[in-house]
Motif scaffolding. Sequence first.
Motif, short mmCIF file in Angstrom:
data_model
loop_
_atom_site.label_atom_id
_atom_site.label_comp_id
_atom_site.label_asym_id
_atom_site.label_seq_id
_atom_site.Cartn_x
_atom_site.Cartn_y
_atom_site.Cartn_z
N PRO A 178 -2.49 -15.59 -12.72
CA PRO A 178 -1.65 -14.61 -13.41
C PRO A 178 -1.48 -14.91 -14.90
CG PRO A 178 -0.65 -15.27 -11.34
CD PRO A 178 -1.79 -16.21 -11.59
N ALA A 179 -1.81 -16.13 -15.33
CA ALA A 179 -1.71 -16.45 -16.75
C ALA A 179 -2.68 -15.62 -17.58
CB ALA A 179 -1.99 -17.94 -16.97
N LEU A 180 -3.67 -14.99 -16.94
CA LEU A 180 -4.61 -14.12 -17.64
C LEU A 180 -4.03 -12.73 -17.88
CD1 LEU A 180 -7.77 -15.07 -15.56
CD2 LEU A 180 -7.28 -15.79 -17.89
N LEU A 181 -2.93 -12.45 -17.23
CA LEU A 181 -2.31 -11.13 -17.34
C LEU A 181 -1.17 -11.16 -18.36
CD1 LEU A 181 -2.18 -10.40 -13.50
CD2 LEU A 181 -3.89 -9.57 -15.15
N SER A 182 -0.73 -9.99 -18.75
CA SER A 182 0.37 -9.91 -19.71
C SER A 182 1.67 -10.40 -19.05
CB SER A 182 0.54 -8.48 -20.20
OG SER A 182 -0.64 -8.04 -20.85
N PRO A 183 2.46 -11.18 -19.76
CA PRO A 183 3.68 -11.74 -19.16
C PRO A 183 4.78 -10.70 -18.98
CG PRO A 183 3.57 -12.29 -21.49
CD PRO A 183 2.27 -11.61 -21.15
N LYS A 184 5.67 -11.01 -18.03
CA LYS A 184 6.85 -10.21 -17.77
C LYS A 184 6.51 -8.74 -17.51
CE LYS A 184 9.97 -13.32 -20.23
NZ LYS A 184 11.04 -13.47 -21.23
N THR A 185 5.52 -8.56 -16.64
CA THR A 185 5.04 -7.22 -16.31
C THR A 185 4.86 -7.11 -14.80
OG1 THR A 185 3.85 -7.09 -18.42
CG2 THR A 185 3.17 -5.56 -16.69
N MET A 186 5.21 -5.96 -14.24
CA MET A 186 4.98 -5.71 -12.83
C MET A 186 3.55 -5.19 -12.64
SD MET A 186 6.21 -5.88 -9.77
CE MET A 186 8.01 -5.93 -9.93
N TYR A 187 2.74 -5.95 -11.89
CA TYR A 187 1.36 -5.58 -11.63
C TYR A 187 1.19 -5.15 -10.18
CZ TYR A 187 -0.75 -7.18 -16.03
OH TYR A 187 -1.12 -7.30 -17.34
N GLU A 188 0.15 -4.36 -9.92
CA GLU A 188 -0.23 -4.04 -8.55
C GLU A 188 -1.68 -4.44 -8.34
OE1 GLU A 188 0.34 0.11 -7.89
OE2 GLU A 188 -1.10 0.75 -9.40
N ILE A 189 -1.98 -4.84 -7.09
CA ILE A 189 -3.32 -5.24 -6.69
C ILE A 189 -3.89 -4.12 -5.83
CG2 ILE A 189 -4.69 -7.02 -5.55
CD1 ILE A 189 -2.24 -8.87 -5.82
N VAL A 190 -5.04 -3.58 -6.25
CA VAL A 190 -5.56 -2.38 -5.59
C VAL A 190 -7.04 -2.58 -5.22
CG1 VAL A 190 -5.88 0.11 -5.78
CG2 VAL A 190 -4.00 -0.99 -7.01
N TYR A 191 -7.36 -2.41 -3.94
CA TYR A 191 -8.76 -2.41 -3.49
C TYR A 191 -9.37 -1.04 -3.75
CZ TYR A 191 -8.56 -6.88 -0.98
OH TYR A 191 -8.47 -8.21 -0.67
N ILE A 192 -10.59 -1.03 -4.31
CA ILE A 192 -11.33 0.21 -4.52
C ILE A 192 -12.52 0.19 -3.57
CG2 ILE A 192 -12.48 1.70 -6.20
CD1 ILE A 192 -9.58 1.12 -6.91
N LEU A 193 -12.57 1.13 -2.64
CA LEU A 193 -13.63 1.14 -1.64
C LEU A 193 -13.97 2.57 -1.22
CD1 LEU A 193 -11.89 1.63 1.19
CD2 LEU A 193 -11.32 -0.77 0.79
N LYS A 194 -15.07 2.68 -0.46
CA LYS A 194 -15.53 3.99 -0.02
C LYS A 194 -16.05 3.88 1.41
CE LYS A 194 -18.15 6.32 -2.88
NZ LYS A 194 -19.34 6.77 -3.65
N LEU A 195 -15.79 4.89 2.22
CA LEU A 195 -16.33 4.99 3.56
C LEU A 195 -17.39 6.09 3.58
CD1 LEU A 195 -13.03 4.81 5.67
CD2 LEU A 195 -14.74 3.00 5.43
N ASN A 196 -18.58 5.79 4.13
CA ASN A 196 -19.60 6.82 4.21
C ASN A 196 -19.35 7.74 5.40
OD1 ASN A 196 -20.74 5.62 6.56
ND2 ASN A 196 -22.03 4.26 5.30
N GLU A 197 -20.14 8.78 5.49
CA GLU A 197 -19.91 9.79 6.52
C GLU A 197 -20.08 9.24 7.93
OE1 GLU A 197 -18.72 12.68 5.96
OE2 GLU A 197 -18.85 12.68 3.78
N GLU A 198 -20.91 8.20 8.09
CA GLU A 198 -21.19 7.64 9.42
C GLU A 198 -20.28 6.46 9.76
OE1 GLU A 198 -23.67 8.07 7.07
OE2 GLU A 198 -24.17 10.04 7.89
N ALA A 199 -19.28 6.20 8.94
CA ALA A 199 -18.40 5.05 9.16
C ALA A 199 -17.71 5.15 10.52
CB ALA A 199 -17.36 4.97 8.06
N TYR A 200 -17.58 3.99 11.20
CA TYR A 200 -16.91 3.99 12.50
C TYR A 200 -16.16 2.67 12.70
CZ TYR A 200 -20.90 1.08 14.00
OH TYR A 200 -21.85 0.10 14.10
N GLY A 201 -15.29 2.65 13.70
CA GLY A 201 -14.57 1.43 14.07
C GLY A 201 -13.28 1.20 13.31
N TRP A 202 -12.73 2.23 12.66
CA TRP A 202 -11.55 2.05 11.81
C TRP A 202 -10.28 2.60 12.45
CZ3 TRP A 202 -12.64 -1.28 8.19
CH2 TRP A 202 -13.95 -1.37 7.73
N GLU A 203 -10.27 2.68 13.79
CA GLU A 203 -9.09 3.21 14.47
C GLU A 203 -7.86 2.32 14.25
OE1 GLU A 203 -12.73 4.73 16.36
OE2 GLU A 203 -12.00 2.72 15.87
#
Length: 305
Positions: A178-203
């Motif tokens: 976190p020392a690489l980030l700006s101090p005294k700031t609220m940050y969020e951690i966000v995954y960026i991903l994609k599911l293809n049309e044939e994706a399965y098993g995510w129940e």
Amino acid sequence: MGQCALGFKANTKLGEIGFQASGKLGESNTETGLKVADADTKTPLKLADTDPKTGFKVADADPKTGLFAESRIEHLVSFKYEDIIKAADTPIDRSSKDKLFAQLHSGVYLNQKKQKYWIDKESGLNCFMLFSKGLSINWVDDERYWAWRLIEDPEEGRLEMAELLKVSWLEVNGSLDPALLSPKTMYEIVYILKLNEEAYGWESPVTLKTRFIDGEEIRKLSLLPSFREKWIEVHVGDGEPDIKMRKSSLDNKPRGQWIELVAGEFYTNPAIMKHICFSLCGYEGGKWKSGLLMKGVVFRPKKHE
């Protein structure tokens, strides 16, 4: 296997950056060289007001032009960016401040395009993206389960991304100082991903986890085959859980487009000298899963709602 990847460290200490101008009207401040703007002598000058968005002190704008005496962005980030861009993949254009900060606003790739660093143009705060190559993904080098794809991305150009072929135990880990980030700031951690049309098993929903951990402990844990057993919700005293978890369903997400999963949020306190670790896990029910394309994980300031 199941390790929490160690991010790189900055050698400088965090500190708030801002400057104050003071002095008599029409005179130049001896420390900053800034000329104090004319003002109503009955009304005190506010030469070090606090920006309500960032909390940093900045010089007042010229009342006629609305421009700041010096680059506001430079004062917000000059304590940080020089150390970070030492790992830049390509030369930085320093021929002028305008070109330098234009490059920092658009983003700089680091460590063979495993990471990206940029300055949010609106707030002047540091942002990071850890791409697939900068994460620790279980079985990613086994061609039976994962494949590396060179994808043409509209934002990043040609970028290597990890594509899930099939696994029953999904685990994607990473960490950042976190020392690489700006101090005294609220940050969020966000995954960026994609599911293809044939994706399965995510129940069953995936589990997203975050925790603070010592850098030395990260290195020790990464060598333990039972590391995944450490990812449990542990309460220390009466405070918040040592590990924060949330669940998110991918089964109802749209296919064929990038989606965001918020793993957690945290406040950058300079007094906390630990890494932030994060994890995306999917192993409930033991079902085989397929069709996920992992772009990476973003650390960005949380916008006020």
